[in-house]
Design an enzyme around this catalytic site. Structure first.
Site, PDB file in Angstrom:
ATOM      1  N   GLU A 117       0.987  -1.593   0.030  1.00 16.57           N
ATOM      2  CA  GLU A 117       0.238  -0.200  -0.553  1.00 16.57           C
ATOM      3  C   GLU A 117       0.524   1.190  -0.603  1.00 16.57           C
ATOM      4  O   GLU A 117       0.342   2.082  -0.598  1.00 16.57           O
ATOM      5  CB  GLU A 117      -1.205   0.249   1.047  1.00 16.57           C
ATOM      6  CG  GLU A 117      -2.120  -1.497   1.100  1.00 16.57           C
ATOM      7  CD  GLU A 117      -3.137  -0.629   2.513  1.00 16.57           C
ATOM      8  OE1 GLU A 117      -2.160  -1.238   3.558  1.00 16.57           O
ATOM      9  OE2 GLU A 117      -3.879  -0.268   2.054  1.00 16.57           O
ATOM     10  N   LYS A 168     -11.534   2.729   2.086  1.00 15.19           N
ATOM     11  CA  LYS A 168     -10.323   2.471   0.721  1.00 15.19           C
ATOM     12  C   LYS A 168     -11.346   1.318   0.228  1.00 15.19           C
ATOM     13  O   LYS A 168     -12.216   0.617   0.838  1.00 15.19           O
ATOM     14  CB  LYS A 168      -9.653   1.868   1.322  1.00 15.19           C
ATOM     15  CG  LYS A 168      -8.228   2.171   2.120  1.00 15.19           C
ATOM     16  CD  LYS A 168      -7.602   1.185   3.275  1.00 15.19           C
ATOM     17  CE  LYS A 168      -6.390   1.970   3.281  1.00 15.19           C
ATOM     18  NZ  LYS A 168      -5.324   0.971   4.071  1.00 15.19           N
TER      19      LYS A 168
HETATM   20  N1  LIG Z   1      -9.130  -0.721  11.570  1.00 20.72           N
HETATM   21  C1  LIG Z   1      -8.452  -1.010  10.740  1.00 20.72           C
HETATM   22  N2  LIG Z   1      -7.789  -2.188  10.416  1.00 20.72           N
HETATM   23  C2  LIG Z   1      -6.641  -2.103   9.622  1.00 20.72           C
HETATM   24  C3  LIG Z   1      -6.462  -0.794   8.734  1.00 20.72           C
HETATM   25  C4  LIG Z   1      -6.831   0.273   9.459  1.00 20.72           C
HETATM   26  O1  LIG Z   1      -6.830   1.062   8.589  1.00 20.72           O
HETATM   27  N3  LIG Z   1      -7.773   0.452  10.170  1.00 20.72           N
HETATM   28  N4  LIG Z   1      -5.504  -0.893   7.705  1.00 20.72           N
HETATM   29  C5  LIG Z   1      -5.089  -2.193   7.257  1.00 20.72           C
HETATM   30  C6  LIG Z   1      -4.458  -1.808   6.235  1.00 20.72           C
HETATM   31  O2  LIG Z   1      -3.674  -1.022   5.807  1.00 20.72           O
HETATM   32  C7  LIG Z   1      -5.378  -2.599   4.748  1.00 20.72           C
HETATM   33  O3  LIG Z   1      -5.694  -1.233   4.469  1.00 20.72           O
HETATM   34  C8  LIG Z   1      -5.110  -4.255   4.732  1.00 20.72           C
HETATM   35  O4  LIG Z   1      -5.000  -4.639   5.116  1.00 20.72           O
HETATM   36  C9  LIG Z   1      -6.010  -3.142   7.543  1.00 20.72           C
HETATM   37  N5  LIG Z   1      -6.255  -3.122   8.776  1.00 20.72           N
END
Ligand SMILES: Nc1nc2c(c(=O)[nH]1)N=C([C@H](O)[C@@H](O)CO)CN2
Length: 119
Positions: free
Chosen positions: A21, A99
């Site tokens: 990412e 996202k």
């Molecule tokens: N609560 C969240 N969980 C996750 C995040 C986040 O920003 N907040 N980010 C990720 C990874 O960056 C995701 O985009 C890919 O698995 C995972 N979980």
């Protein structure tokens, strides 16, 4: 309470907990609500009596297109803090970050978080 709404703002950023990412980047969607009294602006027709949503957009853009962080929670917290420090009129803010295409296999519309902060 009255509110100003910035809906469906879209930014390309390199945030995320995974290396891919941070290298490839992705689109982040931001919805923002600012809770404040809009009656004076409504009565007077004066931009000085409200919050200029164009300025708020620029503030959000700077954070979303700025230095990469791991969590969208952290981005949302930064946006809320900036809103409060720039605009005394704002009493409460709601920040939602989504996202649509994270590197998570499966079928879904998007993943995201929403926070509500009071001054
Ligand atoms: N609560 C969240 N969980 C996750 C995040 C986040 O920003 N907040 N980010 C990720 C990874 O960056 C995701 O985009 C890919 O698995 C995972 N979980």
């Amino acid at each position: 309470m009255d509110r100003i709404i910035l809906k469906g703002m879209s930014f390309y950023g390199y945030h995320g907990a995974f290396e891919a990412e941070n290298e490839l980047g992705q689109i982040f969607l931001v919805d923002l609500e600012l809770y404040l009294d809009l009656s004076e602006a409504g009565e007077t027709d004066d931009l000085e009596k409200t919050v200029h949503y164009g300025e708020v957009f620029e503030l959000v853009k700077e954070i979303m297109e700025g230095k990469p962080v791991q969590l969208i929670e952290h981005l949302a917290e930064r946006i809320a803090k900036q809103v409060f420090s720039h605009y005394n009129r704002v009493l409460e803010t709601k920040v939602k970050i989504t996202k649509n295409n994270p590197p998570i296999p499966g079928h879904y519309e998007g993943v995201g978080i929403e926070i509500v902060r009071k001054r």
